[in-house]
Write an enzyme that holds these catalytic residues in place. Structure first.
Site, PDB file in Angstrom:
ATOM      1  CD  GLU A   1      -3.414   7.359   5.341  1.00 21.23           C
ATOM      2  OE1 GLU A   1      -4.439   6.776   5.720  1.00 21.23           O
ATOM      3  OE2 GLU A   1      -2.268   7.020   5.688  1.00 21.23           O
TER       4      GLU A   1
ATOM      5  CD  GLU B   1      -2.656   1.196   2.621  1.00 19.48           C
ATOM      6  OE1 GLU B   1      -3.058   0.076   3.014  1.00 19.48           O
ATOM      7  OE2 GLU B   1      -2.929   2.255   3.212  1.00 19.48           O
TER       8      GLU B   1
END
Length: 424
Positions: free
Chosen positions: A177, A172
């Site tokens: 974020e 990932e």
């Protein structure tokens, strides 16, 4: 990043369950099976032609382009998020001004059920699985994030083999974020086997002067090449990661990945919304672009200190020929192609760190292309040219711009003799 977040995992449709049977949790509706990854040789041959772009042009209220994105539905118990991701354009729609708007709402019009009971919020999550994958390149999105406690917008990627190997073996790459209690900071992280969840490898970037990311659009990007991922915000590089950062654990980032955009509400990391959180909250996306390429046909110059060009001494294509600075003259000795396979080539050969060295001062040379780490280079937006194996930068020896100055690798210092302009 040391946040206590758990696996995001992949929410996919009942149609996809057969293809992704190895996923034990976080499965819901909305996706089609992803095609099997192409073999590495095919990827290397085709990657230069692959470009993904969505500028989100279209009438207000339109759904996203189904040829590029699929809408995931369901909740996500893995992170204890509070939202239910809905289908259609209710929570993910174009605004008619060239933006995608992902909206989180405090509502439950269809009596959606979540892991904790009746859902309290709705939102949207999109991915490109089965539509688009990439191996390497520049992956970027220009976005304005929402503000508020409990908000968790993200732009990220998952390995396309997640249905076969599961998470975190799939890998990932979190491009961006943000959690609402950190209005001035975003995070970029790698997750893989042995370094997932709160053990992910990453860093944060904080805006200067107390600015908040919700106040304006910002461009979040990774420059991804073999054995290297580099993160930037608005062109400012804030971290680079290579296999050397993993402490011997497996690097799983040399294969196809697909893209994900979502706006989560609540969860272990951001915490739940409180009385100060304003709904609806919106993640506004101006564009998403992926550019992979090996330079223009025939190559182009790489210029550095004093406006001089990276040059193959004497235009000699023999193995071991020094690479130097020299007055730009447009000859083939100064025409370099930056490949999607991580190589930099001229005269049919590769830019090579002599003897595969990693020490400061190791010279670079021209050599037969052989696929070794000595011939792998990352070219991030910060204008460094980095050999990931050594984690060192291409450097003009002694800060000298005279013709014939030998090029080498040296610890990256951000100095002018390590800054290069690559013509793609």
């Amino acid at each position: 990043m040391t946040s206590p977040r758990l696996p995001r995992r992949l929410l996919l449709s009942a149609v996809s369950l057969l293809a992704l049977a190895s996923l034990s949790t976080g499965l819901a509706q909305g996706a089609a099976p992803a095609p099997a990854p192409a073999p590495p040789a095919a990827l290397a041959a085709s990657a230069e032609a692959v470009t993904f772009s969505d500028e989100f042009d279209g009438p207000a209220g339109s759904a996203v382009d189904g040829g590029k994105w699929q809408i995931e539905t369901g909740d996500n118990v893995n992170n204890h998020e509070r939202q239910f991701y809905t289908a259609g354009n209710r929570n993910a729609a174009l605004d008619g001004q060239g933006h995608l708007v992902i909206t989180a709402r405090r509502e439950n019009p269809a009596n959606y059920q979540c892991w904790y009971g009746r859902c309290e919020f709705t939102s949207a999550r999109l991915n490109t699985a089965g539509r688009f994958t990439t191996t390497y390149g520049r992956v970027e999105a220009r976005m304005k994030v929402p503000r508020g406690q409990g908000m968790w917008p993200a732009f990220w990627m998952l390995g396309n083999d997640i249905g076969q190997v599961g998470w975190p073996a799939s890998g990932e790459i979190d491009v961006m974020e943000n959690v609402g209690f950190e209005p001035s900071t975003v995070h970029g992280t790698l997750h893989g086997p042995g370094y997932s969840g709160s053990g992910g490898i990453g860093a944060g970037y904080t805006l200067p002067g107390g600015q908040a990311f919700a106040d304006a659009f910002h461009t979040f990007a990774v420059e991804w090449s073999p054995n290297s991922v580099t993160w930037s915000v608005d062109g400012t590089v804030y971290q680079r990661r290579t296999p050397a950062d993993l402490g011997g654990r497996q690097w799983v980032f040399d294969k196809p990945f697909f893209l994900i955009l979502n706006l989560a509400v609540g969860g272990y990391w951001p915490g739940d919304p409180d009385g100060s959180t304003v709904f609806p909250a919106q993640l506004v996306v101006d564009h998403v672009r992926v550019t992979t390429g090996g330079g223009r046909p025939g190559g182009g110059p790489i210029t550095g200190l004093g406006g001089k060009c990276v040059d193959v001494a004497g235009a000699n294509s023999a193995n071991g020929t020094p690479v130097q600075l020299y007055d730009c003259n447009g000859t083939a000795a100064q025409q370099w192609t930056v490949g999607s396979d991580g190589t930099i080539r001229a005269l049919g050969k590769c830019l090579d760190v002599a003897s595969g060295g990693t020490a400061d001062g190791t010279p670079v040379q021209l050599y037969d292309c052989n696929g070794t780490p000595a011939q792998q280079w990352a070219v991030p937006a910060a204008r460094d040219i980095v050999n990931p194996q050594a984690d060192k930068c291409l450097d003009a020896t002694g800060g000298n711009s005279a013709n014939g100055t030998r090029l080498r690798i040296q610890t990256c210092a951000g100095t002018a003799n390590q800054k290069w302009t690559v013509t793609r």
